[in-house]
Design a protein around this motif. Sequence first.
Motif, PDB file in Angstrom:
ATOM      1  N   VAL A   1       0.835  -1.204   0.000  1.00 49.52           N
ATOM      2  CA  VAL A   1       0.000   0.000   0.000  1.00 49.52           C
ATOM      3  C   VAL A   1       0.867   1.251   0.000  1.00 49.52           C
ATOM      4  CG1 VAL A   1      -1.703   1.295   1.336  1.00 49.52           C
ATOM      5  CG2 VAL A   1      -1.944  -1.178   1.073  1.00 49.52           C
ATOM      6  N   ALA A   2       1.956   1.222   0.752  1.00 46.80           N
ATOM      7  CA  ALA A   2       2.862   2.368   0.778  1.00 46.80           C
ATOM      8  C   ALA A   2       3.460   2.622  -0.607  1.00 46.80           C
ATOM      9  CB  ALA A   2       3.968   2.138   1.796  1.00 46.80           C
ATOM     10  N   ALA A   3       3.783   1.553  -1.333  1.00 44.05           N
ATOM     11  CA  ALA A   3       4.335   1.707  -2.680  1.00 44.05           C
ATOM     12  C   ALA A   3       3.307   2.334  -3.613  1.00 44.05           C
ATOM     13  CB  ALA A   3       4.784   0.348  -3.211  1.00 44.05           C
ATOM     14  N   LEU A   4       2.059   1.882  -3.538  1.00 40.34           N
ATOM     15  CA  LEU A   4       1.008   2.473  -4.367  1.00 40.34           C
ATOM     16  C   LEU A   4       0.766   3.927  -3.989  1.00 40.34           C
ATOM     17  CD1 LEU A   4      -1.661  -0.385  -4.563  1.00 40.34           C
ATOM     18  CD2 LEU A   4      -0.121   0.391  -6.378  1.00 40.34           C
ATOM     19  N   ALA A   5       0.815   4.227  -2.703  1.00 43.55           N
ATOM     20  CA  ALA A   5       0.586   5.598  -2.250  1.00 43.55           C
ATOM     21  C   ALA A   5       1.674   6.534  -2.763  1.00 43.55           C
ATOM     22  CB  ALA A   5       0.522   5.642  -0.724  1.00 43.55           C
ATOM     23  N   ARG A   6       2.913   6.065  -2.792  1.00 47.81           N
ATOM     24  CA  ARG A   6       4.008   6.900  -3.316  1.00 47.81           C
ATOM     25  C   ARG A   6       3.782   7.212  -4.792  1.00 47.81           C
ATOM     26  NH1 ARG A   6       7.315   3.752   0.131  1.00 47.81           N
ATOM     27  NH2 ARG A   6       7.660   2.212  -1.514  1.00 47.81           N
ATOM     28  N   ILE A   7       3.371   6.198  -5.546  1.00 43.32           N
ATOM     29  CA  ILE A   7       3.125   6.393  -6.978  1.00 43.32           C
ATOM     30  C   ILE A   7       1.947   7.332  -7.185  1.00 43.32           C
ATOM     31  CG2 ILE A   7       2.306   5.211  -9.062  1.00 43.32           C
ATOM     32  CD1 ILE A   7       3.993   2.769  -8.071  1.00 43.32           C
ATOM     33  N   ALA A   8       0.847   7.113  -6.443  1.00 40.66           N
ATOM     34  CA  ALA A   8      -0.341   7.951  -6.590  1.00 40.66           C
ATOM     35  C   ALA A   8      -0.032   9.405  -6.249  1.00 40.66           C
ATOM     36  CB  ALA A   8      -1.463   7.422  -5.706  1.00 40.66           C
ATOM     37  N   SER A   9       0.739   9.624  -5.205  1.00 43.84           N
ATOM     38  CA  SER A   9       1.087  10.993  -4.807  1.00 43.84           C
ATOM     39  C   SER A   9       1.970  11.660  -5.851  1.00 43.84           C
ATOM     40  CB  SER A   9       1.790  10.987  -3.446  1.00 43.84           C
ATOM     41  OG  SER A   9       0.926  10.559  -2.422  1.00 43.84           O
ATOM     42  N   ALA A  10       2.931  10.924  -6.375  1.00 41.59           N
ATOM     43  CA  ALA A  10       3.873  11.507  -7.325  1.00 41.59           C
ATOM     44  C   ALA A  10       3.219  11.823  -8.665  1.00 41.59           C
ATOM     45  CB  ALA A  10       5.044  10.550  -7.543  1.00 41.59           C
ATOM     46  N   GLU A  11       2.221  11.019  -9.055  1.00 41.57           N
ATOM     47  CA  GLU A  11       1.642  11.154 -10.385  1.00 41.57           C
ATOM     48  C   GLU A  11       0.231  11.737 -10.396  1.00 41.57           C
ATOM     49  OE1 GLU A  11       3.579  10.778 -12.702  1.00 41.57           O
ATOM     50  OE2 GLU A  11       5.178   9.485 -11.950  1.00 41.57           O
ATOM     51  N   GLY A  12      -0.286  12.155  -9.245  1.00 43.52           N
ATOM     52  CA  GLY A  12      -1.618  12.746  -9.194  1.00 43.52           C
ATOM     53  C   GLY A  12      -2.727  11.754  -9.482  1.00 43.52           C
ATOM     54  N   ILE A  13      -2.536  10.500  -9.121  1.00 47.47           N
ATOM     55  CA  ILE A  13      -3.513   9.431  -9.379  1.00 47.47           C
ATOM     56  C   ILE A  13      -4.482   9.322  -8.205  1.00 47.47           C
ATOM     57  CG2 ILE A  13      -3.784   6.946  -9.760  1.00 47.47           C
ATOM     58  CD1 ILE A  13      -0.946   6.973 -10.960  1.00 47.47           C
ATOM     59  N   THR A  14      -5.741   9.053  -8.499  1.00 46.07           N
ATOM     60  CA  THR A  14      -6.709   8.779  -7.442  1.00 46.07           C
ATOM     61  C   THR A  14      -6.512   7.345  -6.963  1.00 46.07           C
ATOM     62  OG1 THR A  14      -8.349  10.315  -8.346  1.00 46.07           O
ATOM     63  CG2 THR A  14      -9.164   8.587  -6.870  1.00 46.07           C
ATOM     64  N   LEU A  15      -6.298   7.179  -5.667  1.00 45.17           N
ATOM     65  CA  LEU A  15      -6.082   5.850  -5.087  1.00 45.17           C
ATOM     66  C   LEU A  15      -7.321   5.434  -4.305  1.00 45.17           C
ATOM     67  CD1 LEU A  15      -4.325   3.405  -4.455  1.00 45.17           C
ATOM     68  CD2 LEU A  15      -3.279   4.700  -2.585  1.00 45.17           C
ATOM     69  N   VAL A  16      -7.938   4.347  -4.743  1.00 45.12           N
ATOM     70  CA  VAL A  16      -9.085   3.771  -4.038  1.00 45.12           C
ATOM     71  C   VAL A  16      -8.574   2.559  -3.272  1.00 45.12           C
ATOM     72  CG1 VAL A  16     -11.405   2.806  -4.237  1.00 45.12           C
ATOM     73  CG2 VAL A  16     -10.606   4.492  -5.913  1.00 45.12           C
ATOM     74  N   HIS A  17      -8.716   2.605  -1.967  1.00 44.22           N
ATOM     75  CA  HIS A  17      -8.181   1.535  -1.112  1.00 44.22           C
ATOM     76  C   HIS A  17      -9.316   0.905  -0.316  1.00 44.22           C
ATOM     77  CE1 HIS A  17      -5.442  -0.690   1.433  1.00 44.22           C
ATOM     78  NE2 HIS A  17      -5.971  -0.138   2.505  1.00 44.22           N
ATOM     79  N   VAL A  18      -9.408  -0.406  -0.377  1.00 45.51           N
ATOM     80  CA  VAL A  18     -10.483  -1.111   0.314  1.00 45.51           C
ATOM     81  C   VAL A  18     -10.004  -1.538   1.695  1.00 45.51           C
ATOM     82  CG1 VAL A  18     -12.088  -3.056   0.229  1.00 45.51           C
ATOM     83  CG2 VAL A  18     -11.398  -1.901  -1.893  1.00 45.51           C
ATOM     84  N   SER A  19     -10.740  -1.125   2.716  1.00 47.56           N
ATOM     85  CA  SER A  19     -10.375  -1.448   4.090  1.00 47.56           C
ATOM     86  C   SER A  19     -11.479  -2.265   4.755  1.00 47.56           C
ATOM     87  CB  SER A  19     -10.076  -0.171   4.879  1.00 47.56           C
ATOM     88  OG  SER A  19      -9.465  -0.481   6.118  1.00 47.56           O
ATOM     89  N   SER A  20     -11.433  -2.355   6.072  1.00 49.22           N
ATOM     90  CA  SER A  20     -12.213  -3.369   6.769  1.00 49.22           C
ATOM     91  C   SER A  20     -12.750  -2.866   8.106  1.00 49.22           C
ATOM     92  CB  SER A  20     -11.310  -4.585   7.011  1.00 49.22           C
ATOM     93  OG  SER A  20     -11.861  -5.475   7.943  1.00 49.22           O
ATOM     94  N   ASP A  21     -13.812  -3.525   8.575  1.00 43.96           N
ATOM     95  CA  ASP A  21     -14.338  -3.266   9.915  1.00 43.96           C
ATOM     96  C   ASP A  21     -13.338  -3.661  10.995  1.00 43.96           C
ATOM     97  OD1 ASP A  21     -15.097  -5.938   8.771  1.00 43.96           O
ATOM     98  OD2 ASP A  21     -15.694  -6.328  10.841  1.00 43.96           O
ATOM     99  N   TYR A  22     -12.321  -4.451  10.636  1.00 50.89           N
ATOM    100  CA  TYR A  22     -11.338  -4.907  11.625  1.00 50.89           C
ATOM    101  C   TYR A  22     -10.424  -3.791  12.111  1.00 50.89           C
ATOM    102  CZ  TYR A  22     -12.254  -9.937  11.519  1.00 50.89           C
ATOM    103  OH  TYR A  22     -12.824 -11.175  11.675  1.00 50.89           O
TER     104      TYR A  22
END
Length: 469
Positions: A271-292
């Motif tokens: 997730v951290a790797a995707l977040a770095r790419i999304a931040s650097a390239e202005g990409i919208t990041l949709v991340h699925v999380s949990s009730d946990y």
Amino acid sequence: MTIEFGKVLSVRETPIPGLIVLELPVHGDARGWFKENWQREKMTAAGIDLPDFAPVQNNISFNDAVGTTRGIHAEPWDKYVSVATGRIFGAWVDLREGDSFGAVFTTELDPSTAIFVPRGVGNSYQTLEPDTAYTYLVNDHWSPEATYTFLNLADETAAIAWPIPLDEVEISAKDKNHPRLADVVPMPPKKILVTGASGQLGRALREEFGTHPWIEYASRAELDLTSPDLATARRWRDYGAIINAAAYTNVDVAETPEGRDAAWAANVTAVAALARIASAEGITLVHVSSDYVFDGRKDLPYAESDPLTPLGVYGQSKAAGEAIVSVVARHYIVRTSWLVGDGDNFVRTMARMATRGADPRVVDDQFGRLTFASEVAAGIRRLLETRAPYGIHNLTGGGEPASWYDVAREVFRLTGHDPDRVTAISTDEYAAGAPGPVAPRPRNSVLRMAELGAPWQQHLVEYLRALTV
């Protein structure tokens, strides 16, 4: 040239979605004039929706003769165009896929006006004064691999009323030979990448978004999110959104040393790797999380703003992933619970046991709502298409909350079996009889929803009917 001084910073909408004209304050006296050509803070405060434009290149075009006309070119990046000196007539044609394809807008630009041109909108300029220069900011570097879309300046459908007839102006031979609108291949939207495409949610996303050249689906075998080469695995500037449906979800095995490593690798490092790419390239990041991410001790449904209180390793890794994604400028954290889709899940297990004559013992002190993967996929699509506010969004099934015991009985009943074959036990009893490690689970997994969809029982009927077929 006459410049209108003292304008208030404001914006004018156009018939082309996303194409906006900006009125810029220009201050002048006998010495000349001054303007703030691009001032993000003031533009954002004035309600101009360009806070994430993030330009990376500044170009200047100079035209010494009146009538110099540039062809209608649609580039695969956004542009902010303004005049430094002189005056131009501009024409814009929407060449993107969609209902607004072919929409036309024209206006004049001088130093007191600017225009924001979204990716895929064709733009052309005709010089109205000698020694005219216009400048434009773009949010991607020029590349020979970039795909352009073109339109003929004289297209009859667009019917642009050029101030100076085209047969009297300077036009390049290439611009004269561009296709008419009927022959233009529309520019597709930026790509969407779906990770975890082989999982339950990934399969539902395939069904929801379908097969298009601008949709990519990747399993772990096709794209390893923990690879050190991830940053160069794609030309990320071509992507508008990443939907991260990849996750480690074996809650109990996560309590083992090997499982802990795997859970943190998938749910945090990747997730951290995707977040770095999304931040650097202005990409919208949709991340699925949990009730946990919650401990389940709250008596009321959990709101998006409630503090995170994870219990076990899996919950802790999902909470850490949320914290990482939250710093991406364009992000959606989609929290869901009790997911059911195409794959192994609680409902399938209960249906299988009912058919095979097994009598399960199921906990009756954990409460939530079943959420079907198709609901989550449709919800993610709505977030992207409506450009919903960035942040956390709860997305679960509707109806009254129930326990796992209640769900199991409903599965037995709907498959034509006696629900009394299901025995209720407590979470502690279940853990005491388990052969391996059992992760702590939230007793209350109910997430608060602004609008509840169809009751989970209704979706369960349809799901079991499809299983039978």
